[in-house]
Design an enzyme around this catalytic site. Structure first.
Site, PDB file in Angstrom:
ATOM      1  N   ASP A 217      -5.941  -0.709 -11.234  1.00 29.87           N
ATOM      2  CA  ASP A 217      -4.780  -0.069 -10.616  1.00 29.87           C
ATOM      3  C   ASP A 217      -3.502  -0.350 -11.407  1.00 29.87           C
ATOM      4  O   ASP A 217      -3.418  -1.320 -12.169  1.00 29.87           O
ATOM      5  CB  ASP A 217      -4.579  -0.592  -9.188  1.00 29.87           C
ATOM      6  CG  ASP A 217      -5.613  -0.042  -8.220  1.00 29.87           C
ATOM      7  OD1 ASP A 217      -6.543   0.658  -8.658  1.00 29.87           O
ATOM      8  OD2 ASP A 217      -5.486  -0.328  -7.016  1.00 29.87           O
ATOM      9  N   ASP A 218      -2.511   0.510 -11.181  1.00 31.11           N
ATOM     10  CA  ASP A 218      -1.101   0.318 -11.562  1.00 31.11           C
ATOM     11  C   ASP A 218      -0.762   0.709 -12.988  1.00 31.11           C
ATOM     12  O   ASP A 218       0.409   0.779 -13.339  1.00 31.11           O
ATOM     13  CB  ASP A 218      -0.624  -1.123 -11.344  1.00 31.11           C
ATOM     14  CG  ASP A 218      -0.711  -1.562  -9.883  1.00 31.11           C
ATOM     15  OD1 ASP A 218      -1.109  -0.734  -9.043  1.00 31.11           O
ATOM     16  OD2 ASP A 218      -0.387  -2.722  -9.592  1.00 31.11           O
TER      17      ASP A 218
ATOM     18  N   HIS B 238      -2.890   7.115  -8.233  1.00 33.63           N
ATOM     19  CA  HIS B 238      -2.360   5.963  -7.508  1.00 33.63           C
ATOM     20  C   HIS B 238      -0.892   6.224  -7.128  1.00 33.63           C
ATOM     21  O   HIS B 238      -0.060   5.308  -7.173  1.00 33.63           O
ATOM     22  CB  HIS B 238      -2.475   4.713  -8.385  1.00 33.63           C
ATOM     23  CG  HIS B 238      -2.440   3.411  -7.637  1.00 33.63           C
ATOM     24  ND1 HIS B 238      -3.181   3.160  -6.508  1.00 33.63           N
ATOM     25  CD2 HIS B 238      -1.734   2.261  -7.884  1.00 33.63           C
ATOM     26  CE1 HIS B 238      -2.957   1.930  -6.097  1.00 33.63           C
ATOM     27  NE2 HIS B 238      -2.065   1.362  -6.896  1.00 33.63           N
TER      28      HIS B 238
ATOM     29  N   HIS C 205       4.717   3.663  -7.279  1.00 34.78           N
ATOM     30  CA  HIS C 205       3.903   2.692  -6.533  1.00 34.78           C
ATOM     31  C   HIS C 205       4.585   2.373  -5.202  1.00 34.78           C
ATOM     32  O   HIS C 205       5.159   1.300  -5.005  1.00 34.78           O
ATOM     33  CB  HIS C 205       3.716   1.421  -7.368  1.00 34.78           C
ATOM     34  CG  HIS C 205       2.551   0.592  -6.919  1.00 34.78           C
ATOM     35  ND1 HIS C 205       2.627  -0.296  -5.871  1.00 34.78           N
ATOM     36  CD2 HIS C 205       1.268   0.536  -7.369  1.00 34.78           C
ATOM     37  CE1 HIS C 205       1.454  -0.878  -5.700  1.00 34.78           C
ATOM     38  NE2 HIS C 205       0.612  -0.397  -6.594  1.00 34.78           N
TER      39      HIS C 205
ATOM     40  N   HIS D  94      -6.153  -5.271 -12.052  1.00 35.18           N
ATOM     41  CA  HIS D  94      -4.884  -4.634 -12.407  1.00 35.18           C
ATOM     42  C   HIS D  94      -4.617  -4.806 -13.900  1.00 35.18           C
ATOM     43  O   HIS D  94      -4.677  -5.920 -14.421  1.00 35.18           O
ATOM     44  CB  HIS D  94      -3.739  -5.238 -11.592  1.00 35.18           C
ATOM     45  CG  HIS D  94      -3.906  -5.059 -10.110  1.00 35.18           C
ATOM     46  ND1 HIS D  94      -4.759  -5.845  -9.357  1.00 35.18           N
ATOM     47  CD2 HIS D  94      -3.336  -4.168  -9.253  1.00 35.18           C
ATOM     48  CE1 HIS D  94      -4.709  -5.442  -8.088  1.00 35.18           C
ATOM     49  NE2 HIS D  94      -3.857  -4.431  -7.999  1.00 35.18           N
TER      50      HIS D  94
END
Length: 459
Positions: A45-46, A96, A100, A189
């Site tokens: 993620d991210d 995603h 964020h 991540h």
């Protein structure tokens, strides 16, 4: 003011908290775990991150691992060459949000725009649309469940707090290896610039990940894309179960995790869990076991528990009772020698008098030296039969029809085997209890007469 706050609490609970709990506990309209036999899924993620993601892609390439990247749209927009490389090297790219931000704090149209904008960016770079979506922090809202939203929500089965630098590579490695099992969807991540993350945390993640990939290679496990894992699930017999049965299975597997924590069960083969165990005191009526050993109330026993998830997998993939029994016997054949070795190396386990278990699936334990006995009539036997009957209707290849066929033999049975018999069968010996230094000193100080049997003492 209090009334307004109360209404806000109710609205937020209905909008996000309750949907989030339903998705986490029951997996409603989300994907969070597969059922592969040798496959697991790495998800990140991210990102993308200009510094760390290329290093991660190099690492995945070295080990032939495929992953799923849930990218933040604004990061993808700034790093199109990394997105293109992900796509060219065969990884899956998911969404995603563009920024964020949690879906808890955004209205449905805003969430929709976040998803659409990120999808457009991915399409402009790769020429392919993305239909896989992971909301930041895994927080879904009521409208994320809508069938009109043409995305598959993907959560995870294990996350590790790798966004914090203080976790360190060694501790993260331990946590990763503990969850390195088939079907797991692992969340990591590759970027440390989001809110609450540490900028250098991905450095530790990369070290720990390489160690895990080395161990996965040794065990014959491989990382696959989430879409491939979902296709495996769609072809699985579990999809033929009704919602009610899937709900029962979900609750049962959740209880398995709670039970293992509450009673501190240990696993014989953590890499491929089938048998769990704990030491406890026997509470039943006295039993004369084979070999003349007597098991009495208060004696230590090693209580065995079959892993519920493994049992379910064996059941739904078996065509008949005989095949289910054969598969369970094969798994027992794999774990029993390991258990014997563990007992031979552990004084506390070796002090137990017998192996003990209760099951309705009791065909074949005699092969390993177990006695199969009726449970004493009473509340425990009745409640155990009721509980196991419900589960058997889901697990057994014949389903509920098996409960009507020769139901008189479907009763929970107690299985016992002396620990000494297991050790003999597996050519193992009980460990010798170590004498503490203080006790050894006292023994050395005793007079000669105290060291000799009474009949041989010389006066």
């Amino acid at each position: 003011m209090q009334t307004l706050l109360l209404w806000l609490f109710y609205i937020s609970s209905f909008y996000a908290f309750i949907p989030g709990m339903i998705s986490r506990i029951f997996g409603y309209r989300v994907f969070r775990r597969g059922n592969g036999r040798t496959e697991f899924a790495l998800t990140f993620d991210d990102g993308p991150d200009r510094r760390y993601t290329p290093i991660l892609l190099d690492l995945l390439k070295r080990y032939g691992a495929k992953a799923t990247f849930f990218v933040v749209g604004s990061h993808a927009e700034q790093n199109p060459e990394i997105i293109r490389r992900m796509h060219d090297e065969g990884h899956l790219i998911g969404i995603h949000n563009y920024e964020h931000k949690t879906n808890w704090l955004m209205r449905p149209p805003t969430v929709k725009r976040q998803i659409q904008r990120t999808d457009d960016i991915i399409y402009s770079i790769t020429g392919e649309r993305s239909t896989y979506y992971r909301p930041p922090w895994g927080i879904v809202n009521l409208f994320d469940f809508s069938k009109r939203r043409q995305v598959q929500i993907v959560l995870w089965s294990a996350m590790f707090g790798d966004w914090k630098e203080k976790l360190g590579a060694d501790r993260l490695t331990e946590k990763l290896l503990a969850k390195l099992n088939p079907g797991e969807v692992l969340l990591l991540h590759d970027c440390g610039t989001t809110l609450g993350a540490d900028p250098k945390a991905p450095e530790h993640m990369l070290v720990a990940l390489e160690r895990m990939l080395q161990e996965a290679e040794r065990r014959g496990l491989r990382s696959i894309r989430v879409d491939e894992m979902i296709r495996q699930m769609q072809n699985s017999p579990i999809q033929k179960l009704s919602f009610a049965k899937r709900l029962i299975v979900g609750l049962w597997l959740a209880w398995e995790q709670v039970f293992q924590l509450l009673f501190r069960l240990k696993t014989i083969s953590p890499a491929d869990p089938f048998l769990h165990y704990r030491i406890r005191k026997y509470q039943g009526e006295p039993v004369m076991m084979e070999g003349g050993d007597r098991l009495s109330k208060g004696d230590k026993v090693i209580e065995l528990h079959i892993d519920n998830r493994q049992l379910f997998e064996l059941g739904i993939h078996s065509r008949s009772s005989a095949q289910l029994a054969i598969r369970m016997i094969r798994r027992m054949e794999k774990d029993m020698p390991v258990l014997a070795q563990r007992i031979a190396g552990d004084v506390d386990l070796a002090e137990a008098k017998a192996l003990y278990g209760v099951s309705m699936i009791n065909r074949g334990p005699e092969k390993f030296g177990f006695m199969v006995l009726d449970l004493p009539k009473g509340w425990f036997a009745r409640s155990t039969k009721f509980y196991l009957s419900i589960l058997l209707s889901v697990i057994h290849p014949a389903g509920g029809a098996r409960l009507k066929e020769r139901s008189e033999v479907l009763v929970p049975k107690m299985m016992l085997m002396p620990v000494s018999q297991l050790l003999d069968r597996m050519n193992q010996q009980r460990p010798q209890k170590q004498v503490k230094p203080r006790e050894r000193k006292r023994e050395e100080e005793l007079p000669l007469e105290a060291e000799l049997p009474a009949a041989t003492v010389v006066h």
